[in-house]
Scaffold this motif. Structure first.
Motif, PDB file in Angstrom:
ATOM      1  N   ASN A 199       0.942  -1.197   0.112  1.00 52.68           N
ATOM      2  CA  ASN A 199       0.170   0.052  -0.026  1.00 52.68           C
ATOM      3  C   ASN A 199       0.681   1.250   0.275  1.00 52.68           C
ATOM      4  OD1 ASN A 199       0.358   1.210   2.888  1.00 52.68           O
ATOM      5  ND2 ASN A 199      -0.327  -0.688   3.384  1.00 52.68           N
ATOM      6  N   LEU A 254       6.131   5.754   3.892  1.00 48.97           N
ATOM      7  CA  LEU A 254       6.958   5.858   5.094  1.00 48.97           C
ATOM      8  C   LEU A 254       8.242   5.329   5.179  1.00 48.97           C
ATOM      9  CD1 LEU A 254       4.022   5.084   7.676  1.00 48.97           C
ATOM     10  CD2 LEU A 254       5.187   7.332   7.351  1.00 48.97           C
ATOM     11  N   THR A 289       0.683   4.083   1.700  1.00 48.77           N
ATOM     12  CA  THR A 289       1.304   4.531   2.828  1.00 48.77           C
ATOM     13  C   THR A 289       2.537   3.863   3.263  1.00 48.77           C
ATOM     14  OG1 THR A 289      -1.077   5.074   3.356  1.00 48.77           O
ATOM     15  CG2 THR A 289       0.554   5.030   5.217  1.00 48.77           C
TER      16      THR A 289
END
Length: 156
Positions: free
Chosen positions: A101, A107, A103
């Protein structure tokens, strides 16, 4: 050969490619840049000019003053920084299935880039530049988008 064995063999190749990429990323990030004795902030050994914490300052300088730099320096410090992180966005979800994903990719690429920039600053093997973190992360996002497109096409 069974599907399990084929996937296991594929996974081994992907892991080897990932490790090779990490090795090459380290070389480019720490030793490859030493061929450029100066960057926008001055000499690599000059600690007072070894940091940029103003977002988009370096990007803006290179994009709006590109005529003041030779092409290699200009390209390396703008598009090269993006290109070198595209494989990370492709390889992370291949190696770690639970990282599929956006995100998580953002990160992790932020963390990897921050680690690289910090080591460059501490070791004087480069310039700590927040814009490099932004460009690296953008490169990982592009890589993840490429990965997503490939997966979608392969499912058709």
């Amino acid at each position: 050969m069974s599907e399990f064995h084929t996937r296991l063999k594929y996974k081994k190749y992907v892991n080897v490619i990932f490790l090779f990429y990490i090795f090459m990323l380290a070389i480019v990030s720490f030793w490859g840049i030493s061929i450029f004795q100066t960057r926008i902030h001055g000499n690599i050994g000059d600690v007072s000019h070894n940091i940029n914490i103003v977002p988009f300052h370096t990007i803006e300088t290179y994009l709006f003053n590109f005529q003041h730099y030779n092409f290699d320096t200009w390209f390396y410090n703008t598009f090269g920084t993006i290109l070198v992180f595209i494989p990370l966005g492709i390889l992370l979800p291949l190696v770690f299935v639970n990282l599929r994903n956006m995100t998580m990719i953002v990160l992790l690429s932020l963390v990897v880039s921050l680690i690289i920039e910090t080591i460059q600053y501490v070791t004087l093997l480069g310039v700590f530049d927040v814009d490099d973190i932004l460009l690296n992360t953008f490169g990982s996002i592009l890589g993840f988008l490429i990965f997503t497109l490939i997966i979608k096409k392969s499912k058709r």
